[in-house]
Design a protein around this motif. Structure first.
Motif, PDB file in Angstrom:
ATOM      1  N   GLY A  75       0.803  -1.223   0.000  1.00  0.00           N
ATOM      2  CA  GLY A  75       0.000   0.000   0.000  1.00  0.00           C
ATOM      3  C   GLY A  75       0.828   1.261   0.000  1.00  0.00           C
ATOM      4  N   SER A  76       1.697   1.411  -0.998  1.00  0.00           N
ATOM      5  CA  SER A  76       2.545   2.593  -1.075  1.00  0.00           C
ATOM      6  C   SER A  76       1.708   3.835  -1.400  1.00  0.00           C
ATOM      7  CB  SER A  76       3.630   2.385  -2.124  1.00  0.00           C
ATOM      8  OG  SER A  76       3.039   2.238  -3.403  1.00  0.00           O
ATOM      9  N   ASN A  77       2.367   4.925  -1.703  1.00  0.00           N
ATOM     10  CA  ASN A  77       1.695   6.211  -1.920  1.00  0.00           C
ATOM     11  C   ASN A  77       0.516   6.131  -2.882  1.00  0.00           C
ATOM     12  OD1 ASN A  77       3.626   7.268  -0.287  1.00  0.00           O
ATOM     13  ND2 ASN A  77       4.900   8.034  -1.942  1.00  0.00           N
ATOM     14  N   TYR A  78       0.633   5.324  -3.895  1.00  0.00           N
ATOM     15  CA  TYR A  78      -0.409   5.239  -4.912  1.00  0.00           C
ATOM     16  C   TYR A  78      -1.394   4.120  -4.625  1.00  0.00           C
ATOM     17  CZ  TYR A  78       3.149   8.049  -7.107  1.00  0.00           C
ATOM     18  OH  TYR A  78       4.083   9.009  -7.347  1.00  0.00           O
ATOM     19  N   GLY A  79      -1.272   3.485  -3.482  1.00  0.00           N
ATOM     20  CA  GLY A  79      -2.146   2.372  -3.160  1.00  0.00           C
ATOM     21  C   GLY A  79      -1.704   1.096  -3.845  1.00  0.00           C
ATOM     22  N   GLN A  80      -0.597   1.159  -4.574  1.00  0.00           N
ATOM     23  CA  GLN A  80      -0.082  -0.004  -5.271  1.00  0.00           C
ATOM     24  C   GLN A  80       1.100  -0.564  -4.504  1.00  0.00           C
ATOM     25  OE1 GLN A  80       0.046   2.491  -8.977  1.00  0.00           O
ATOM     26  NE2 GLN A  80      -0.231   0.472  -9.869  1.00  0.00           N
ATOM     27  N   SER A  81       1.373  -1.833  -4.737  1.00  0.00           N
ATOM     28  CA  SER A  81       2.489  -2.474  -4.073  1.00  0.00           C
ATOM     29  C   SER A  81       3.700  -2.508  -5.000  1.00  0.00           C
ATOM     30  CB  SER A  81       2.115  -3.901  -3.671  1.00  0.00           C
ATOM     31  OG  SER A  81       1.061  -3.862  -2.741  1.00  0.00           O
ATOM     32  N   VAL A  82       4.866  -2.440  -4.386  1.00  0.00           N
ATOM     33  CA  VAL A  82       6.129  -2.486  -5.125  1.00  0.00           C
ATOM     34  C   VAL A  82       6.907  -3.678  -4.607  1.00  0.00           C
ATOM     35  CG1 VAL A  82       8.288  -1.256  -5.588  1.00  0.00           C
ATOM     36  CG2 VAL A  82       6.159   0.021  -5.374  1.00  0.00           C
ATOM     37  N   ILE A  83       7.497  -4.460  -5.519  1.00  0.00           N
ATOM     38  CA  ILE A  83       8.310  -5.607  -5.112  1.00  0.00           C
ATOM     39  C   ILE A  83       9.689  -5.493  -5.750  1.00  0.00           C
ATOM     40  CG2 ILE A  83       7.419  -7.066  -6.992  1.00  0.00           C
ATOM     41  CD1 ILE A  83       7.716  -9.440  -4.994  1.00  0.00           C
ATOM     42  N   CYS A  84      10.724  -5.898  -5.001  1.00  0.00           N
ATOM     43  CA  CYS A  84      12.092  -5.854  -5.511  1.00  0.00           C
ATOM     44  C   CYS A  84      12.944  -6.845  -4.731  1.00  0.00           C
ATOM     45  CB  CYS A  84      12.670  -4.454  -5.366  1.00  0.00           C
ATOM     46  SG  CYS A  84      12.688  -3.857  -3.661  1.00  0.00           S
ATOM     47  N   SER A  85      14.133  -7.143  -5.251  1.00  0.00           N
ATOM     48  CA  SER A  85      15.066  -7.976  -4.488  1.00  0.00           C
ATOM     49  C   SER A  85      16.492  -7.531  -4.786  1.00  0.00           C
ATOM     50  CB  SER A  85      14.895  -9.462  -4.810  1.00  0.00           C
ATOM     51  OG  SER A  85      15.222  -9.730  -6.149  1.00  0.00           O
ATOM     52  N   CYS A  86      17.349  -7.654  -3.775  1.00  0.00           N
ATOM     53  CA  CYS A  86      18.738  -7.248  -3.936  1.00  0.00           C
ATOM     54  C   CYS A  86      19.619  -8.065  -2.998  1.00  0.00           C
ATOM     55  CB  CYS A  86      18.917  -5.764  -3.648  1.00  0.00           C
ATOM     56  SG  CYS A  86      18.678  -5.302  -1.918  1.00  0.00           S
TER      57      CYS A  86
END
Length: 176
Positions: A75-86
């Motif tokens: 639920g980021s700023n835009y209500g969308q989720s962000v996924i990443c890996s490092c």
């Protein structure tokens, strides 16, 4: 002998209208089912994408003999989720989200479509970063297995169209 025009067979206007009416009724019945099928297809595709991020992170942790972290911003700023890996730890993912590059990017930051919602099981209103850390042996750091989440297509009202992700300490991920 010559054939008369009256002897030529064809389709009457009435037959054509009846056939078109039958096709229109069939299309009207199928249209609502198509939208549900497309929404289910979309959530299945996104679930496979998220699953592949975890699988790639796990294999990279083993290959590189280093910890790899998968981060999801719920639920980021835009209500969308962000996924990443490092490569690295929770702190590396937080720094990356803040604009600092991590030691090595495994999968770039990806924003899920706006109609796909991720929510933690038991805490659906949670908004913020959650991380899952793979050790160099491909197992989860203790505690990660207790962070299951659901993927829901906002266009489908029924909970039958959600995907649940669960984790085991051994590093396996299950979608059901």
């Amino acid at each position: 002998m010559k054939k008369l025009i009256a002897d030529i067979k064809g389709v009457t206007l009435m037959e054509l209208v009846i056939a078109l009416t039958i096709v229109a009724i069939g299309a009207a019945i199928a249209a609502p089912n198509m939208s549900g099928w497309m929404a289910r297809s979309k959530i299945n595709a996104e679930a496979r994408n998220v699953y592949s991020v975890y699988q790639l992170a796990r294999s990279e942790a083993i290959k590189r003999n280093r910890d790899v972290t998968v981060g999801i911003v719920f639920g980021s700023n835009y209500g969308q989720s962000v996924i990443c890996s490092c490569v690295g730890t929770n702190a590396d993912v937080q720094a990356w989200l803040g604009g600092t590059n991590p030691p090595a990017i495994i999968t770039p930051m990806t924003t899920l479509p706006s109609d796909i919602k991720l929510s933690l099981v038991g805490n659906t209103s949670y908004a913020g970063l959650r991380t899952w850390d793979f050790t160099s042996r491909g197992t989860f750091v203790s505690g990660n297995e207790n962070q299951p989440f659901d993927m829901i297509n906002k266009k489908l009202a029924s909970s039958n169209f959600k995907k649940s992700f669960t984790f085991t300490i051994g590093g396996s991920i299950t979608i059901h």
